[in-house]
Design an enzyme around this catalytic site. Structure first.
Site, mmCIF file in Angstrom:
data_model
loop_
_atom_site.group_PDB
_atom_site.id
_atom_site.type_symbol
_atom_site.label_atom_id
_atom_site.label_comp_id
_atom_site.label_asym_id
_atom_site.label_seq_id
_atom_site.Cartn_x
_atom_site.Cartn_y
_atom_site.Cartn_z
ATOM 1 N N LYS A 1 37.557 1.443 65.290
ATOM 2 C CA LYS A 1 37.687 2.816 65.771
ATOM 3 C C LYS A 1 38.224 3.694 64.639
ATOM 4 O O LYS A 1 39.296 3.438 64.106
ATOM 5 C CB LYS A 1 38.636 2.847 66.967
ATOM 6 C CG LYS A 1 39.143 4.234 67.372
ATOM 7 C CD LYS A 1 40.269 4.113 68.397
ATOM 8 C CE LYS A 1 40.970 5.436 68.651
ATOM 9 N NZ LYS A 1 42.117 5.296 69.558
ATOM 10 N N LYS B 1 47.320 16.189 73.964
ATOM 11 C CA LYS B 1 48.582 15.461 73.885
ATOM 12 C C LYS B 1 49.741 16.434 73.705
ATOM 13 O O LYS B 1 49.546 17.596 73.322
ATOM 14 C CB LYS B 1 48.567 14.500 72.690
ATOM 15 C CG LYS B 1 47.549 13.378 72.747
ATOM 16 C CD LYS B 1 47.613 12.559 71.451
ATOM 17 C CE LYS B 1 46.567 11.465 71.427
ATOM 18 N NZ LYS B 1 46.888 10.369 72.344
ATOM 19 N N ARG C 1 37.607 4.286 73.177
ATOM 20 C CA ARG C 1 36.711 3.321 73.805
ATOM 21 C C ARG C 1 35.272 3.839 73.853
ATOM 22 O O ARG C 1 34.324 3.055 73.858
ATOM 23 C CB ARG C 1 37.220 2.990 75.198
ATOM 24 C CG ARG C 1 37.231 4.153 76.189
ATOM 25 C CD ARG C 1 38.179 3.917 77.354
ATOM 26 N NE ARG C 1 39.576 3.961 76.923
ATOM 27 C CZ ARG C 1 40.611 3.761 77.741
ATOM 28 N NH1 ARG C 1 40.394 3.496 79.013
ATOM 29 N NH2 ARG C 1 41.847 3.809 77.275
#
Length: 1436
Positions: free
Chosen positions: A1187, A1199, A1273
């Site tokens: 990743k 965030k 992901r």
């Protein structure tokens, strides 16, 4: 090293036929590439880089509108220059006469008659050819012209010439308005008495009349158009100039007008150009200059024959040897062209004209150097003399050749095709010439000596005169340099004159470099008197219309007020460029807005009463259908038909691309074109920047000349870059093969020659006037050539001077009388004679850029070489040498970049090597003392030889001192390391005696790493640690020790220090190990055992990983990482295959998840797939997937600030697998590996992906986005699927900083998820060796249920606190059933915030060792006496 040249000379002289044959075969093979030769004559392919902005804009324009049309124009004027007004009925009749012939003539192409109608450009599809001509005012009808009683009044355009008054005044048959400045040149206004017309008008009188033919230029008609231009256009106009009236009359159609009589035609001449004229001119110029080049070569050959031998003499002349030298130059040139042609690099005319002179200059110089040195040899045999000759001059020739070759090679880095081609050709040619000089020329010289020995005639070798006596060679030039010239240099008046000239040249150069202009006058590149030259002369003098230009708009929304405002602002900004743009701006948008306006006075005439009821495509269709002869156009100027060629519609009828038309003001020189381009681009870029275009929208100006003149916006930078790179290359080369002083002097004087060349060019431009030398590709090529020649002027003499012995002036005299004479007669005189001939070339380009520039090069090279250089050498050389020994050389011994461990200091079992003195004690020691204590289980082993009386040595004195005290035993008992400091203040090294466990293999790796970490924290003045290792340390212990030391010694920091610069990344620069095991034995073991090899070699990739992971996102953007990967691919060449997919290409490739995550950022996302096949017998691959999120803001699910602080490390997984892959290739491991990485920045932008988006993955699985902060992901899913689709993957390991919750769950352990328990069982074995901790976590059906989707196949996020397992379950969906898979969540181990063990603050380098040990466990386990367990049982 020098003896190599002796052997080359000896061998070449002993076997000349063999050497000649081998060289001939090699060059013959290289010359076969000529079958692939392509000569570049197209101006655009010569000067325009495919990566330049204007080239890209041209390609974009051509894609939408097709290639720019071909322009052909003739200008009619009187033969008698005193006749001023060609705008008469007779002149117009001649115009019609020529147009009639051109229109009716046919040319046979492919068995078919081709006419103008088949090739012409039609801006309005339903209309005829667009041929702007003065006769258009009378609709190409000679009868209308005949009836017109006042043709000057007609040009006022107040009344229609058409009797029916249906045609707009001053418009052609197609209804297109006539721009009078485009058809009349040299316009004056006639004053008439009793004139009743408004004051602002002009009764035209013209010196010239012009007719322009525009032809299509697409790939289907280009070749036919070129043939038509040659056989019809140019042939017809040439016939008028040559008074070949029969040809004209035979092709004239008399139906509308009687042909003009010959007496009338005699009064006129035409100057003309065709689109193909420039290419034709280049070919013609080359052919006309060919004889000059031949004469130049003959002159240089004659000179070589005179100078290299003893002229006059029927035997001892040098013509035969000179012929051999010329042959070598020719072979070098041909073979270099052939070799480069193998790689599909085209040859330019510049290369063909310049490189032979360059190679000849360098080659002849080497010929004279070798020949003169050969004559000095006293040995009776030719073999020894030749060997000694090459031994003495070979290094100098080699150094110069390497400098020149590398200087040209770095010049090839430029993006200008002609310059790039020249630099490559020159580098290859110079190197081949050098190779042949020390091989083939040695053979020629041997044969020539044998000819002289047998008293055979020069050139006529079949004749012999055995009684011929050699007369004494008086060596006039050598004597002059040694006895007269070198003494003259010492005279005060000569020194003063030298200083004055030097200062004057420097001042002139400083001024000239700021004054010399960029550009290339078009006429300079033409042969004086040619058709194109004559045309350009008239065009510059009389034609007052600038080039047509377009403002191209792509993907604008013409229903959006913002975009409409942008178009208006662009149009207004352009119209305000009064200096370079000729108003008006022809905007279809403005005309269309009028057309669609409701309740306007033209509504009835334009039939737009209901226009508002229709959608935009229908409105556009009706607008473009407004004909020129319609009332809407005639009365109100709304003429949609004229914009038909400017609008490109998409399949739905909306505007895809459109353009606004405008005209530049008249331009007659390069400066005007450059100014027009710069101003237009600046204004448009400024408006576009303020407008904030949407994605996919583009706005740019385009005109055909832009492509050629864009180079001048960066040509100065290209010149400076090439010169600086060449100088840097010369400096480093000279430093490596000679020394810093030699390098400094060479670079200084090479720079002065090039710098003075620019200044003297400017001075000669002022003195001689006329056409001037400007900064362009030709002059930059010559400037690079000057660098190469300057090295030849300077390097040989400097190297010879450094080798001479004696006082300064003695060394100057010796260098000048030996090497100086060779350089003088070899390069200066040869080039001067050869270049002097170029002054008679018919081409102005040759006279300016070759004759004048080369003469200046020779003069400046001679002055700097024999006057300034020798004066400076005599005054400064020794002082500089002393400085270098004290200052310059000191830093080089501190250069420790890659390997920080040096095994320079160790103790043999029978011999003692002491510190840097390297004193070898060959006496066998009397006794080995073993100091032990029973008070502890710990022991310290010290090898000590007290019988050796080396009291002056600090380590011996230190040992003696400490063994007499009780402090040593106290330290041993208290478990402290024993420090022994040298007593000599001049050598302040610190020594540490290592403690050792009674069982050193008890967790040996940890022991070594902890001990090395203690050492790494010690502070020493010299940044050096010396360690006396325990006597029983094994090679594996040493490897573990040094491995841990190097990792603990690394610091990641960007803090600046007071003195400036970056803090050291390695606090300790040197590690000196004192051990019974020699470094040779250690290296031998490392090469044989994989475990040791890993410990020895993996430090480098781990430290690279530590450097990369913490690199902040403002530096490590996706673009930075793309270049990083491309450099890796370049580093390994054919060993690695690569796929790189970027930006919108990801969508085409099906990598939609990667594209979605990265599209919100200004930094383009990309995917990289690298593969390495180390085992050719196996088709199965390991896949390493990583990743690469260079920064994670969380996207729209943003965030917190604290959550973002460490998000620079979110690329840790991709960095780890990338450096692991790199290490595998470096080590040449026998495994097949795929490295699949996805790189994005998860940022917030106008096109960020959103919560609730549903996106289809590469595998076809649909994913609903529930949280944009669960982006990792997503990109991993596509990266895993792509690798499995393209390769036969047996096992896949994926690494990522995937979930924050893993930190809370596992602390400093790496979380592992797998679909095969056997994978983790093997990983546990690896863990014992690498000491990198792992912990397996559950992956069960309950976790798979968490990611099931309601509207899509799966969701990218789940509620609850099992985020790590849910993420692993998501990834598992993209793993094929037969693939063994592990997911390593390294979020808690990729970086650390404290120094602990081998780790320091920043990146940890975690994973590299474990990955490599895991993938090669079959190999490593044999050495570790462990067998890999059978994991197949777990595959079910």
């Amino acid at each position: 090293m020098i003896r190599i040249f002796y052997h080359i000379g000896y061998f070449g002289s002993k076997y000349p036929c063999f050497v000649f044959l081998i060289c001939l075969i090699m060059t013959g093979i290289m010359s076969l590439g000529l079958y692939n030769l392509k000569v570049l004559t197209d101006p655009q392919s010569l000067w325009v880089s495919s990566s330049s902005r204007t080239y890209q804009e041209q390609e974009s324009s051509s894609k939408n509108y097709g290639p720019f049309y071909r322009t052909n124009q003739f200008i009619l004027t009187y033969r008698n220059e005193n006749w001023v007004n060609v705008f008469q009925k007779e002149g117009l009749q001649v115009i019609y006469f020529l147009q009639n012939i051109i229109r009716n003539r046919k040319v046979q192409i492919g068995g078919k008659n081709t006419t103008l109608e088949d090739l012409c450009y039609r801006p309005i599809s339903a209309k005829g050819c667009y041929v702007p001509s003065p006769m258009d005012i009378w609709l190409q009808d000679p009868k209308l012209l005949e009836k017109d009683h006042d043709i000057q009044f007609t040009t006022l355009c107040t009344e229609s010439i058409d009797v029916n008054q249906t045609n707009i005044p001053c418009s052609d048959q197609n209804g297109i308005p006539i721009i009078l400045e485009s058809v009349f040149g040299g316009i004056n206004c006639e004053n008439r008495q009793n004139d009743t017309q408004p004051c602002d008008h002009c009764y035209i009188q013209a010196r010239t009349m012009a007719v322009t033919y525009l032809l299509k230029n697409d790939e289907f008609t280009k070749q036919n158009a070129e043939l038509w231009e040659k056989d019809v256009w140019m042939d017809t106009l040439d016939a008028l100039n040559k008074r070949d009236y029969k040809k004209l009359y035979d092709n004239y159609n008399k139906s509308l007008m009687v042909a003009p009589k010959e007496e009338l035609l005699d009064q006129y001449k035409v100057a003309f150009m065709a689109e193909r004229s420039v290419s034709d001119e280049i070919n013609n110029e080359t052919n006309q200059n060919a004889w000059i080049v031949v004469v130049s070569y003959l002159m240089m050959f004659a000179y070589i024959g005179f100078a290299i031998g003893q002229f006059p003499s029927k035997i001892y002349n040098g013509f035969t040897l000179g012929l051999g030298g010329i042959f070598i130059v020719a072979v070098s040139m041909i073979s270099s062209i052939g070799l480069v042609s193998y790689f599909d690099i085209g040859l330019t005319m510049i290369s063909l004209e310049v490189i032979p002179f360059l190679i000849l200059a360098i080659g002849v110089d080497n010929m004279f150097i070798i020949t003169h040195q050969f004559k000095k040899q006293k040995h009776p045999t030719i073999l020894e003399r030749m060997g000694n000759t090459l031994e003495q001059v070979g290094p100098s020739i080699t150094i110069a050749a390497i400098c020149e070759t590398l200087a040209f090679l770095v010049g090839s880095l430029t993006k200008m095709p002609a310059l790039q081609s020249f630099c490559i050709q020159a580098a290859v040619g110079v190197f081949i010439d050098y190779f042949l000089q020390i091989t083939m020329f040695v053979a020629f010289l041997t044969w020539d000596e044998q000819r002289k020995k047998h008293k055979r005639y020069d050139l006529i070798i079949c004749k012999q005169d055995i009684n011929y006596q050699l007369r004494e060679d008086r060596k006039l030039i050598q004597t002059f340099f040694k006895k007269t010239y070198s003494k003259l240099l010492q005279k005060p008046f000569c020194i003063i004159i030298t200083i004055i000239i030097f200062v004057a040249l420097f001042v002139i150069s400083c001024v000239g470099i700021t004054k010399i202009k960029v550009g290339l006058d078009e006429q300079v590149s033409m042969v004086e008197g040619s058709d194109l030259f004559n045309y350009m002369t008239l065009e510059k003098k009389y034609i007052e219309i600038g080039p047509l230009a377009y403002l191209i708009l792509e993907n604008l929304n013409y229903q959006d007020p913002h975009d409409l405002e942008l178009v208006a602002n662009l149009s207004n900004s352009l119209s305000r460029l009064n200096e370079t743009v000729q108003p008006p701006i022809y905007s279809w948008v403005a005309s269309f807005n009028l057309f669609t306006r409701e309740s306007a006075e033209w509504t009835q005439a334009c039939e737009t009463q209901d226009i508002a009821l229709y959608d935009l495509p229908t409105q556009l269709k009706r607008f473009l259908g407004v004909r020129i002869n319609s009332p809407c156009c005639q009365r109100y100027g709304i003429c949609g038909e004229t914009f038909e060629a400017d609008i490109v519609l998409n399949e739905t009828g909306y505007v895809k691309t459109s353009r606004l038309r405008f005209q530049h003001r008249p331009i007659h020189n390069s400066a005007g074109y450059i100014l027009s381009l710069e101003q237009t681009r600046q204004v448009i870029d400024k408006v576009v920047k303020q407008a904030n275009l949407k994605e996919g929208q583009k706005v740019y100006p385009y005109s055909m000349p832009y492509v050629f003149y864009d180079q001048y916006s960066y040509i100065r930078a290209v010149a400076i870059t090439n010169v600086l790179l060449a100088l840097a290359t010369i400096f480093f080369t000279m430093t490596l093969v000679q020394d810093v002083i030699c390098a400094l002097i060479v670079v200084l004087f090479v720079f002065l020659i090039a710098f003075n060349l620019i200044g003297t060019i400017w001075l000669t431009n002022i003195i001689f006037g006329g056409f001037v030398i400007e900064i362009n590709a030709v002059s930059v090529v010559n400037l690079v050539t000057c660098i190469g020649l300057a090295v030849e002027f300077v390097a040989h003499i400097i190297i010879k001077f450094r080798l001479c012995q004696g006082q300064r002036w003695d060394r100057v005299r010796e260098a000048m009388s030996t090497m100086g004479t060779s350089v003088f007669v070899g390069i200066a005189c040869t080039k001067f004679i050869g270049v002097a001939v170029l002054g008679f070339a018919p081409s102005t380009l040759f006279k300016l850029y070759y004759f004048r520039m080369y003469i200046l090069m020779v003069i400046l090279g001679a002055f700097n070489d024999w006057q300034d250089l020798n004066f400076q050498l005599s005054q400064l050389e020794l002082d500089l040498l002393q400085i270098s020994q004290q200052v310059i050389r000191i830093p080089f011994r501190m250069q420790v970049v890659e390997v920080k461990v040096l095994y320079d200091y160790y103790i043999y079992q029978k011999y003692l090597i002491i510190m840097q003195k390297h004193i070898l004690m060959e006496t066998t020691p009397h006794i080995e003392i073993k100091h032990t204590t029973q008070l502890s289980t710990k022991e310290v082993y010290v090898l000590y030889y007290p019988s050796i009386n080396q009291s002056a040595d600090p380590i011996v004195k230190a040992l003696q001192f400490y063994f007499k005290s009780k402090e040593l035993l106290k330290d041993i008992i208290s478990q402290k390391s024993v420090k022994i400091y040298a007593l000599n203040d001049d050598d302040p090294f610190e020594y540490v005696i290592m403690q050792n466990a009674t069982n050193p293999r008890q967790d040996g790796a940890n022991l070594a790493r902890k001990a090395s970490n203690k050492i790494a924290t010690q502070k020493t003045e010299e940044n050096t640690i010396s360690v006396l290792l325990p006597h029983n340390y094994t090679i594996n212990d040493i490897a573990e020790f040094t491995f841990g030391f190097q990792l603990a010694n690394y610091r990641w920091t960007y803090q600046s220090i007071k003195e400036g610069g970056k803090s050291s990344q390695f606090p300790i620069h040197y590690l000196n190990l004192i051990t019974p095991i020699t470094y040779e034995v250690y290296l031998s073991e490392v090469q044989q055992k994989w475990n040791l090899k890993y410990l020895h070699h993996l430090v480098k990739p781990i430290l690279r990983l530590r450097e990369l992971v913490p690199t902040r996102p403002n530096i490590a953007t996706t673009g930075y990482m793309k270049n990083y990967i491309l450099n890796i691919v370049k580093e390994f060449g054919d060993k690695v295959t690569s796929t790189l997919i970027e930006g919108d290409e990801l969508l085409t490739a099906g990598l939609r998840l990667i594209h979605a995550v990265g599209r919100g950022s200004i930094h383009k996302p990309f995917y990289s797939c690298l593969s390495y096949k180390g085992n050719a017998e196996n088709d199965k691959y390991f896949a390493l997937v990583g990743k690469g999120v260079v920064f994670d803001s969380g996207g729209l699910s943003i965030k917190s600030t604290s959550g973002m602080e460490q998000m620079y490390d979110d690329k840790g997984g991709a960095c780890t697998v990338l450096e692991t892959f790199r290490a595998i290739v470096e080590l040449g491991l026998p495994i097949n590996v795929v490295c699949s990485t996805a790189w994005v920045e998860n940022s917030i932008g106008p096109d960020s992906f959103r919560v609730s988006d549903i996106i289809q993955s590469y595998k076809g699985i649909t994913v609903e986005i529930l949280n944009t902060d669960a982006e990792g992901r997503l990109i991993l899913a596509d990266a895993m699927s792509y690798a499995q689709d393209k390769y036969h993957i047996q096992e896949m390991i994926e690494l990522s900083t995937l979930t924050g919750i893993i930190k809370s769950a596992l602390g400093r352990y790496c979380g592992v998820f797998t679909n095969r328990k056997g994978c983790y069982s093997l990983l546990q074995k690896v863990e014992k060796i690498t000491k990198e901790p792992f912990w397996i976590l559950p992956l069960e059906d309950q976790h798979r249920e968490l990611i099931k989707g309601s509207v899509a196949d799966i969701n990218n996020s789940s509620s609850g606190r099992v985020g790590a397992s849910a993420a692993a379950a998501f990834l598992e969906c993209f793993v094929e059933k037969k693939v063994r898979w592990m997911h390593w969540d390294i979020a808690n181990v990729a970086v650390t915030d404290k120094n602990e063990g081998i780790y320091t603050k920043g990146g940890t380098g975690f994973g590299v060792m474990s990955l490599i040990y895991y993938m090669t466990w079959d190999i490593v386990s044999k050495e570790l006496k462990e067998q890999k367990e059978d994991n197949d049982d777990d595959d079910n």
